[in-house]
Design a protein around this motif. Structure first.
Motif, PDB file in Angstrom:
ATOM      1  N   UNK A  32       0.626  -1.205   0.022  1.00 33.86           N
ATOM      2  CA  UNK A  32      -0.157  -0.057  -0.231  1.00 33.86           C
ATOM      3  C   UNK A  32       0.623   1.402  -0.162  1.00 33.86           C
ATOM      4  N   UNK A  33       0.406   2.622  -0.416  1.00 33.63           N
ATOM      5  CA  UNK A  33       0.729   4.192  -0.646  1.00 33.63           C
ATOM      6  C   UNK A  33       0.005   4.523   0.089  1.00 33.63           C
ATOM      7  N   UNK A  34       0.736   4.709   1.307  1.00 32.55           N
ATOM      8  CA  UNK A  34       0.017   6.216   2.387  1.00 32.55           C
ATOM      9  C   UNK A  34       0.410   7.192   1.917  1.00 32.55           C
ATOM     10  N   UNK A  35      -0.351   8.174   1.437  1.00 30.60           N
ATOM     11  CA  UNK A  35       0.135   9.687   0.775  1.00 30.60           C
ATOM     12  C   UNK A  35      -0.221  10.386   2.175  1.00 30.60           C
ATOM     13  N   UNK A  36       0.224  11.441   2.675  1.00 37.23           N
ATOM     14  CA  UNK A  36      -0.310  12.377   3.786  1.00 37.23           C
ATOM     15  C   UNK A  36      -0.302  14.211   2.686  1.00 37.23           C
ATOM     16  N   UNK A  37      -1.120  14.894   2.985  1.00 36.14           N
ATOM     17  CA  UNK A  37      -1.032  15.898   2.478  1.00 36.14           C
ATOM     18  C   UNK A  37      -1.116  16.872   3.556  1.00 36.14           C
ATOM     19  N   UNK A  38      -0.133  17.738   3.505  1.00 32.59           N
ATOM     20  CA  UNK A  38      -0.034  18.712   4.823  1.00 32.59           C
ATOM     21  C   UNK A  38       0.551  19.571   4.350  1.00 32.59           C
ATOM     22  N   UNK A  39       0.064  20.812   5.508  1.00 34.66           N
ATOM     23  CA  UNK A  39       0.030  22.033   5.181  1.00 34.66           C
ATOM     24  C   UNK A  39       0.672  22.310   6.776  1.00 34.66           C
ATOM     25  N   UNK A  40       1.319  23.838   6.737  1.00 28.46           N
ATOM     26  CA  UNK A  40       1.984  24.188   7.711  1.00 28.46           C
ATOM     27  C   UNK A  40       1.329  25.223   8.824  1.00 28.46           C
ATOM     28  N   UNK A  41       1.140  25.066  10.014  1.00 28.29           N
ATOM     29  CA  UNK A  41      -0.347  25.538  10.726  1.00 28.29           C
ATOM     30  C   UNK A  41       0.286  25.613  11.820  1.00 28.29           C
ATOM     31  N   UNK A  42       0.440  26.557  12.717  1.00 30.55           N
ATOM     32  CA  UNK A  42       0.985  27.364  13.824  1.00 30.55           C
ATOM     33  C   UNK A  42       0.141  26.236  15.402  1.00 30.55           C
ATOM     34  N   UNK A  43      -1.680  26.084  14.467  1.00 31.26           N
ATOM     35  CA  UNK A  43      -2.547  25.275  15.819  1.00 31.26           C
ATOM     36  C   UNK A  43      -2.227  23.930  15.248  1.00 31.26           C
ATOM     37  N   UNK A  44      -1.181  23.218  14.012  1.00 32.29           N
ATOM     38  CA  UNK A  44      -1.114  22.028  13.561  1.00 32.29           C
ATOM     39  C   UNK A  44      -0.104  20.770  15.208  1.00 32.29           C
ATOM     40  N   UNK A  45       0.780  20.375  14.994  1.00 28.72           N
ATOM     41  CA  UNK A  45       1.582  19.506  15.695  1.00 28.72           C
ATOM     42  C   UNK A  45       2.827  19.197  15.089  1.00 28.72           C
ATOM     43  N   UNK A  46       4.025  19.228  15.544  1.00 27.15           N
ATOM     44  CA  UNK A  46       5.014  19.256  15.139  1.00 27.15           C
ATOM     45  C   UNK A  46       5.223  17.480  15.214  1.00 27.15           C
ATOM     46  N   UNK A  47       6.660  17.374  14.811  1.00 25.84           N
ATOM     47  CA  UNK A  47       7.185  15.540  15.316  1.00 25.84           C
ATOM     48  C   UNK A  47       7.149  15.279  16.731  1.00 25.84           C
TER      49      UNK A  47
END
Length: 204
Positions: free
Chosen positions: A104-119
Motif C-alpha cells: 500500500x501507498x499512504x500519502x499525507x497532504x500536509x500544510x504548515x499550520x501554527x495550530x497543528x502538530x510538530x514531530x
C-alpha cells in the motif's frame, strides 16, 4: 565468503546513512517525511495492531525498502504540500516493490499550520504509550531526529490522507523492470492519474 561481505557492506552503508543524516539539516522535507510516518504509526497502525507491533513494523528509519513491514503487507508513506499538486517522489526501484502479499501507498497532504502538530508533539504522544522507549528513540535518531535540535520544528496539519493499492498495474519502476547495470532510479508519480487504485482504508 561472499554473503558475509554483502552483510558487512550493507551494515556499513546503514552506518554511513546514519551519520550523514545525524546533523542539524532537518528541514521542511525531512520533517514532513517523519511527520507522515509517525502519524501513520500513531493513528492508523497502532489502532489496528497495537503500539508495540506498530513500532517493530516501522522500518523506514532503518532505511529499508518500505516504511512499514507487517506480516502480510508493506506500506510506503509519502507526503506532499497541500498547496501543490499531489505528486510524490519514489526514490528507488525497491520502494514500490515487495515480496509481501500486498503493498500500500499512504500519502499525507500536509500544510504548515501554527495550530497543528510538530514531530516532537507526536513523539511525546507515542512515547507514553509504548514500553520500549529506547528502541523508539534509536529509530528516531537513525532518521535524523535529535532531542536538542537547533532548528525550528514546524507544525503541520493533515489536510487529507490517500491510500493506494500498489498492484501490478500501478505506475511504478521495479528491479525486474530495469537493466541490472542501472543502480539508481528516482521518479515522480502523478496521483491525480491514479484514482483507479484509491482505497477508502487499508487493513494491516
Amino acid at each position: 565468503d561472499e554473503s558475509v561481505l554483502d552483510n558487512i557492506e550493507t551494515r556499513l552503508l546503514k552506518w554511513k546513512k546514519f551519520f550523514v543524516s545525524n546533523d542539524d539539516n532537518f528541514g521542511t522535507e525531512r520533517q514532513m517525511g517523519l511527520f507522515g510516518e509517525l502519524s501513520f504509526l500513531n493513528n492508523i497502525a497502532a489502532k489496528q495492531v497495537g503500539f508495540e507491533e506498530a513500532l517493530s513494523s516501522w522500518v523506514g528509519a532503518d532505511f529499508d525498502k518500505q516504511d512499514f513491514l507487517f506480516n502480510d503487507c508493506a506500506v510506503e508513506i509519502k507526503t506532499y504540500k497541500a498547496s501543490k499538486s499531489p505528486h510524490v517522489t519514489i526514490s528507488s526501484a525497491y520502494q514500490l516493490y515487495t515480496s509481501k502479499e500486498k503493498l500500500y501507498l499512504a500519502v499525507y497532504s500536509l500544510s504548515i499550520n501554527f495550530q497543528g502538530l510538530s514531530v516532537e508533539d507526536i513523539i511525546k504522544s507515542i512515547e507514553v504509550k509504548i514500553a520500549d522507549v529506547e528502541s523508539f528513540y534509536k529509530k528516531l535518531f537513525s532518521y535524523g531526529y535529535k532531542a536538542n535540535f537547533q532548528v525550528e520544528l514546524l507544525k503541520f496539519k493533515i489536510d487529507k490522507i490517500l491510500f493506494f493499492n500498489v498492484d501490478n498495474k500501478f505506475p511504478k519502476i521495479t528491479p525486474i523492470d530495469i537493466d541490472s547495470r542501472i543502480h539508481n532510479v528516482k521518479y515522480t508519480v502523478d496521483l491525480l492519474k491514479c484514482n483507479e487504485f484509491l482505497l477508502e482504508r487499508i487493513k494491516l
